[in-house]
Scaffold this motif. Structure first.
Motif, mmCIF file in Angstrom:
data_model
loop_
_atom_site.group_PDB
_atom_site.id
_atom_site.type_symbol
_atom_site.label_atom_id
_atom_site.label_comp_id
_atom_site.label_asym_id
_atom_site.label_seq_id
_atom_site.Cartn_x
_atom_site.Cartn_y
_atom_site.Cartn_z
ATOM 1 N N LEU A 1 -5.118 6.182 -20.165
ATOM 2 C CA LEU A 1 -6.354 5.803 -20.831
ATOM 3 C C LEU A 1 -6.954 4.433 -20.168
ATOM 4 C CD1 LEU A 1 -6.347 7.385 -24.369
ATOM 5 C CD2 LEU A 1 -7.409 8.101 -22.401
ATOM 6 N N GLU A 2 -6.175 3.399 -19.920
ATOM 7 C CA GLU A 2 -6.615 2.134 -19.622
ATOM 8 C C GLU A 2 -6.143 1.998 -18.303
ATOM 9 O OE1 GLU A 2 -4.155 -0.709 -21.739
ATOM 10 O OE2 GLU A 2 -5.494 -0.483 -23.511
ATOM 11 N N ALA A 3 -5.898 2.822 -17.405
ATOM 12 C CA ALA A 3 -5.653 2.763 -16.037
ATOM 13 C C ALA A 3 -4.855 1.580 -15.465
ATOM 14 C CB ALA A 3 -7.311 2.861 -15.398
ATOM 15 N N THR A 4 -3.857 1.412 -16.455
ATOM 16 C CA THR A 4 -2.952 0.200 -15.932
ATOM 17 C C THR A 4 -1.624 0.938 -15.367
ATOM 18 O OG1 THR A 4 -1.812 0.337 -18.280
ATOM 19 C CG2 THR A 4 -3.641 -1.229 -17.926
ATOM 20 N N ALA A 5 -0.865 0.217 -14.945
ATOM 21 C CA ALA A 5 0.504 0.683 -14.152
ATOM 22 C C ALA A 5 1.291 1.596 -15.324
ATOM 23 C CB ALA A 5 1.394 -0.478 -13.811
ATOM 24 N N LEU A 6 1.532 2.594 -14.877
ATOM 25 C CA LEU A 6 2.324 3.672 -15.766
ATOM 26 C C LEU A 6 3.657 2.606 -16.167
ATOM 27 C CD1 LEU A 6 2.048 7.167 -14.087
ATOM 28 C CD2 LEU A 6 0.838 6.263 -16.266
ATOM 29 N N GLY A 7 3.831 2.939 -17.502
ATOM 30 C CA GLY A 7 5.062 2.406 -18.070
ATOM 31 C C GLY A 7 4.827 1.031 -18.799
ATOM 32 N N VAL A 8 3.982 0.297 -18.527
ATOM 33 C CA VAL A 8 3.737 -1.102 -18.966
ATOM 34 C C VAL A 8 3.511 -0.928 -20.637
ATOM 35 C CG1 VAL A 8 2.209 -3.026 -19.233
ATOM 36 C CG2 VAL A 8 2.703 -2.021 -16.995
ATOM 37 N N ASN A 9 2.657 0.075 -21.107
ATOM 38 C CA ASN A 9 2.373 0.250 -22.647
ATOM 39 C C ASN A 9 3.558 0.907 -23.103
ATOM 40 O OD1 ASN A 9 -0.023 -1.343 -23.320
ATOM 41 N ND2 ASN A 9 -1.100 -0.087 -22.037
ATOM 42 N N ALA A 10 4.122 1.850 -22.370
ATOM 43 C CA ALA A 10 5.069 2.893 -22.634
ATOM 44 C C ALA A 10 6.246 1.975 -22.962
ATOM 45 C CB ALA A 10 5.210 3.787 -21.764
ATOM 46 N N VAL A 11 6.417 1.064 -22.371
ATOM 47 C CA VAL A 11 7.960 0.374 -22.666
ATOM 48 C C VAL A 11 7.586 -0.554 -23.826
ATOM 49 C CG1 VAL A 11 9.404 -1.634 -21.892
ATOM 50 C CG2 VAL A 11 8.928 0.307 -20.194
ATOM 51 N N ALA A 12 6.510 -1.151 -23.898
ATOM 52 C CA ALA A 12 6.072 -1.848 -25.174
ATOM 53 C C ALA A 12 6.148 -1.296 -26.326
ATOM 54 C CB ALA A 12 4.676 -2.647 -24.810
#
Length: 158
Positions: free
Chosen positions: A67-78
């Protein structure tokens, strides 16, 4: 604390948190926007540790990355890290009064924000300073209201 959770409340709260995470915010206030999804991961992991865990938090973080168009996994790990940390202390956290819970929300979401900031810095972002911690502060302020609201909805519908 809650023995049965209401799955419609769970689903709707997560959907609202995802929408609020990408909703437009006034430009001067953007850095103060609470970490909505982090708050909900904290809440549901705290209230229903048997139903909400690290894998679900990781999937929600991945959805936020898309949704934020950030690198995949950044928010997932957090988000997975928040769920893991809450799962390790959720029994002690239940005994804390609300002000101490707010402090824990600030601490864990602050760690979340630091991790995301660090990864984005490694990927080339140019943010400087400690302004990335504002969402952790505003999330800690909102925590008591969120608890009262979701606990009330969960009791009525659960």
């Amino acid at each position: 604390m809650l023995s049965v959770i209401s799955y419609p409340v769970f689903a709707i709260s997560i959907l609202i948190a995802l929408v609020l995470s990408i909703s437009p915010f006034p430009l001067g206030w953007f850095e103060f926007r609470p970490e909505w999804l982090g708050l909900l991961v904290f809440y549901w992991t705290f209230r229903a540790p048997a139903q909400f865990g690290i894998l679900l938090a990781w999937c929600l973080g991945l959805m936020l990355d898309v949704l934020e168009a950030t690198a995949l996994g950044v928010n997932a790990v957090a988000m997975a890290m928040i769920a893991f940390l809450v799962l390790t202390i959720h029994q002690r956290l239940r005994m804390f009064p609300i002000p101490q819970q707010c402090a824990m929300v600030f601490l864990l979401l602050g760690i979340n924000q630091m991790l995301v900031h660090f990864i984005k810095q490694m990927l080339g972002a140019d943010d400087a300073g400690f302004s990335y911690l504002w969402p952790a502060i505003t999330s800690a302020i909102i925590w008591p209201l969120l608890c009262v609201l979701l606990d009330g909805l969960n009791r009525k519908l659960g």
